[in-house]
Write an enzyme that holds these catalytic residues in place. Structure first.
Site, PDB file in Angstrom:
ATOM      1  N   LYS A 212      10.748   1.673 -10.571  1.00  0.00           N
ATOM      2  CA  LYS A 212      11.401   1.517  -9.270  1.00  0.00           C
ATOM      3  C   LYS A 212      11.509   0.040  -8.932  1.00  0.00           C
ATOM      4  CE  LYS A 212      10.423   1.760  -4.412  1.00  0.00           C
ATOM      5  NZ  LYS A 212      11.691   1.132  -4.085  1.00  0.00           N
ATOM      6  N   SER A 266       3.716  -7.255  -2.503  1.00  0.00           N
ATOM      7  CA  SER A 266       2.863  -7.738  -1.418  1.00  0.00           C
ATOM      8  C   SER A 266       1.440  -7.197  -1.554  1.00  0.00           C
ATOM      9  CB  SER A 266       3.435  -7.323  -0.064  1.00  0.00           C
ATOM     10  OG  SER A 266       3.197  -5.955   0.182  1.00  0.00           O
ATOM     11  N   THR A 267       0.507  -7.953  -1.001  1.00  0.00           N
ATOM     12  CA  THR A 267      -0.905  -7.558  -1.035  1.00  0.00           C
ATOM     13  C   THR A 267      -1.140  -6.286  -0.228  1.00  0.00           C
ATOM     14  OG1 THR A 267      -1.596  -9.841  -1.318  1.00  0.00           O
ATOM     15  CG2 THR A 267      -3.240  -8.320  -0.462  1.00  0.00           C
ATOM     16  N   GLY A 268      -0.546  -6.199   0.943  1.00  0.00           N
ATOM     17  CA  GLY A 268      -0.753  -5.038   1.791  1.00  0.00           C
ATOM     18  C   GLY A 268      -0.303  -3.745   1.132  1.00  0.00           C
ATOM     19  N   VAL A 269       0.856  -3.769   0.495  1.00  0.00           N
ATOM     20  CA  VAL A 269       1.355  -2.576  -0.189  1.00  0.00           C
ATOM     21  C   VAL A 269       0.430  -2.205  -1.340  1.00  0.00           C
ATOM     22  CG1 VAL A 269       3.228  -1.656  -1.622  1.00  0.00           C
ATOM     23  CG2 VAL A 269       3.761  -2.904   0.481  1.00  0.00           C
ATOM     24  N   GLU A 293      -0.134  -7.884  -9.468  1.00  0.00           N
ATOM     25  CA  GLU A 293      -0.080  -9.293  -9.063  1.00  0.00           C
ATOM     26  C   GLU A 293       0.549  -9.294  -7.686  1.00  0.00           C
ATOM     27  OE1 GLU A 293       1.469 -12.650  -7.907  1.00  0.00           O
ATOM     28  OE2 GLU A 293       2.914 -12.114  -9.470  1.00  0.00           O
ATOM     29  N   CYS A 327       5.735 -16.187  -5.630  1.00  0.00           N
ATOM     30  CA  CYS A 327       4.337 -15.965  -5.261  1.00  0.00           C
ATOM     31  C   CYS A 327       3.487 -17.181  -5.594  1.00  0.00           C
ATOM     32  CB  CYS A 327       3.794 -14.721  -5.947  1.00  0.00           C
ATOM     33  SG  CYS A 327       4.184 -14.611  -7.690  1.00  0.00           S
ATOM     34  N   GLU A 425       0.601 -15.781   4.018  1.00  0.00           N
ATOM     35  CA  GLU A 425       1.751 -15.913   3.122  1.00  0.00           C
ATOM     36  C   GLU A 425       3.035 -15.711   3.912  1.00  0.00           C
ATOM     37  OE1 GLU A 425       2.916 -14.417  -1.311  1.00  0.00           O
ATOM     38  OE2 GLU A 425       2.458 -12.847   0.137  1.00  0.00           O
TER      39      GLU A 425
END
Length: 541
Positions: A212, A266-269, A293, A327, A425
């Site tokens: 995806k 993203s970190t949150g996802v 990553e 990033c 970020e």
């Protein structure tokens, strides 16, 4: 059947074309861009090797010219996620059983297609769909993608060749099996090469994949899938879907055959995905491999001994190439007081010389951010900074989305080293500087290390070798990729394996053997040539 211990072609980095005026590659790329802009494409999903058109469409447009339509893609649903999983599982046995040299030959052929007949098409798609200038597209969509394919083939053979020792009368061997189930590749908009590497590195090791991509990268993802199929990738090995993240996760993370995720985003996802996997951990056939990553709040630290011209160039390129949407992009910097006046002038002079516009104009250094959502987020950070007593706007600070999502390259100076734009970020062209007293270098090392939750990239700019040694040691956990007298972006496959720790990811180093090892499950086989026929040992006499 005859066989042999085959050696693959030695991997070398793909040479970067310079697209100078009058060069044949410049003319060829310009013609390709013009041709691709002149038509609207229809982009179906590819499931089990077949195009899937849903009738429900999403529009693709250049971020720098959002009124122009490049084409439309088919929007899928949970039904299509299930179909992709079924196709991957159906293809699994045949793909895993294929001799490794035939499997890897497909990806070597894909590399050659990208280096040759598809080079301008993949670059043009990245320039138009993701608003990358010609150099950024060349080093990403062409060269890095080619490098991933070639080097990963070499790493795969090195993994297969690693075998244990055998004592007398015993033959020990290890086979590297693909994971049991399917793997999910969830890829970002900002690097075409990352989007291509995440599914292909997994597939190389005998796994089948549901891929995806980000909606904003579909235009170039279509070209990549065309290349993979042209190279001979069997049906169902990589299945390309355009479904919302929520709908995709609803199916994939509840499937018993889910074997792993290869992720950049993203970190949150990513943290949400990890949590979701944890909820269903007892439901899976195997423990899924989780490779990700994620974000970065990457730094450049200058020592008083730094060469100002080196520092200015590192800041300019690391913060503002591809509009800071890497990033690894430098978004915070620490400058000694003694260098600040000269640095300020030279940095603002650089920025004022930028030409901004569409990627079709090869003289532009700076282009648009990816979409309206990103534009609004970055603009909100800038607006808040303008109102803060802690901030002085050194350059930029303006933005306009009437024709394209353009945000000026922005430099902020903060009196507070923990101001929000030093910690969070932003993923855009905003660089925040903190100026520190020259005699506080050791103290600033602690500030650099503790300011952000991330640990992806960082750099030290200095002439003093003691300072370089001290920073390298004290910041050992602050960056997974650390640079000395260079910008903190631009990792090259085979040279600087890429990835970071802390909230920046699992640090499984894309572009190295380390990453490929995550996509195999070893089986040890011991064969005893003359087995014992009595259970008694000598000590029992």
């Amino acid at each position: 059947m005859s066989t042999g211990f085959y050696k693959v072609p030695v991997a070398v980095n793909e040479p970067i074309l310079d697209y100078a005026p009058g060069s044949p590659e410049r003319d060829a790329l310009k013609r390709t861009i013009e041709q691709m802009r002149s038509v609207q494409i229809d982009a179906p999903m590819i499931i089990d090797g077949k195009p899937v058109d849903t009738g429900k469409k999403g529009r693709m447009a250049p971020p720098h010219d959002h009124k122009h339509t490049l084409g439309h893609y088919s929007i899928g649903s949970t039904t299509h996620v299930k179909q992709a999983i079924d196709a991957a599982l159906k293809a699994k046995a045949g793909w895993a059983a294929m001799n490794w040299e035939h499997r890897l030959a497909i990806f070597l052929k894909a590399a050659e297609l990208l280096a040759g007949p598809y080079r301008y098409k993949i670059n043009a798609a990245t320039m138009l769909g993701q608003s990358k200038n010609v150099f950024q597209a060349e080093i990403d969509a062409a060269c890095e993608m080619i490098d991933f394919l070639r080097f990963n083939v070499q790493y795969a053979t090195e993994i297969y060749s690693q075998q244990p020792i055998s004592s007398r009368g015993v033959w020990n061997r290890v086979e590297q099996r693909p994971l049991e189930g399917f793997v999910f590749a969830l890829t970002p908009f900002n690097f075409t090469a990352i989007a291509g590497n995440l599914p292909t590195s997994v597939a190389m090791m005998g796994n089948t994949v549901v891929w995806k991509p980000a909606f904003a990268q579909i235009y170039s993802a279509q070209v990549l899938m065309e290349v993979f199929m042209k190279a001979g990738l069997p049906d169902g090995v990589i299945n390309l879907i355009y479904v919302s993240g929520q709908e995709t996760g609803e199916v994939i993370f509840k499937h018993p055959d889910f074997a792993g995720i290869h992720y950049t985003g993203s970190t949150g996802v990513f943290q949400g995905i990890w949590s979701e996997i944890g909820k269903y951990i007892s439901f899976y056939k195997t423990y899924p491999r989780i490779v990700g990553e994620t974000g970065g709040k990457d730094f450049i630290l200058a020592h008083p001994s730094a060469d100002v011209d080196v520092l200015v160039t590192a800041l300019t390129r690391a913060a503002f190439e591809y509009q800071g949407q890497k990033c690894s992009a430098a978004s915070r910097a620490y400058i000694p007081e003694s260098l600040w006046p000269e640095l300020r002038k030279k940095l603002t002079d650089n920025i004022s010389s930028f030409k901004t516009g569409g990627t079709e104009d090869f003289s532009c250094f700076f282009n648009a951010v990816i979409d309206e959502k990103a534009f609004d987020k970055i603009a909100a950070y800038i607006d808040a900074a303008k109102k803060s007593k802690d901030i002085e706007v050194i350059a930029g600070g303006n933005y306009d989305k009437s024709n394209g999502y353009f945000i000026e390259p922005t430099v902020l100076r903060t009196s507070n080293p923990y101001y929000v734009t030093m910690c969070e970020e932003i993923f855009g062209p905003v660089l925040t500087l903190y100026v520190y007293p020259d005699n506080k270098f050791e103290e600033i090392l602690d500030v650099v290390d503790k300011t952000a939750v991330y640990a992806l990239t960082g750099a030290i700019i200095a002439q003093d070798r003691y300072a370089i040694q001290l920073a390298t040691s004290r910041l050992s956990n602050a960056a997974g990729n650390f640079y000395i007298n260079d910008k903190c972006t631009g990792a090259v496959v085979g040279q600087q394996p890429f990835g970071g720790g802390r909230a920046s990811g699992t640090n499984d180093k894309a572009g190295s053997m380390i990453n490929l090892l995550r996509w195999v499950s070893p089986r040890t086989i011991k064969e005893l040539f003359v087995p014992p026929v009595n259970y008694r040992y000598p000590f029992m006499k």
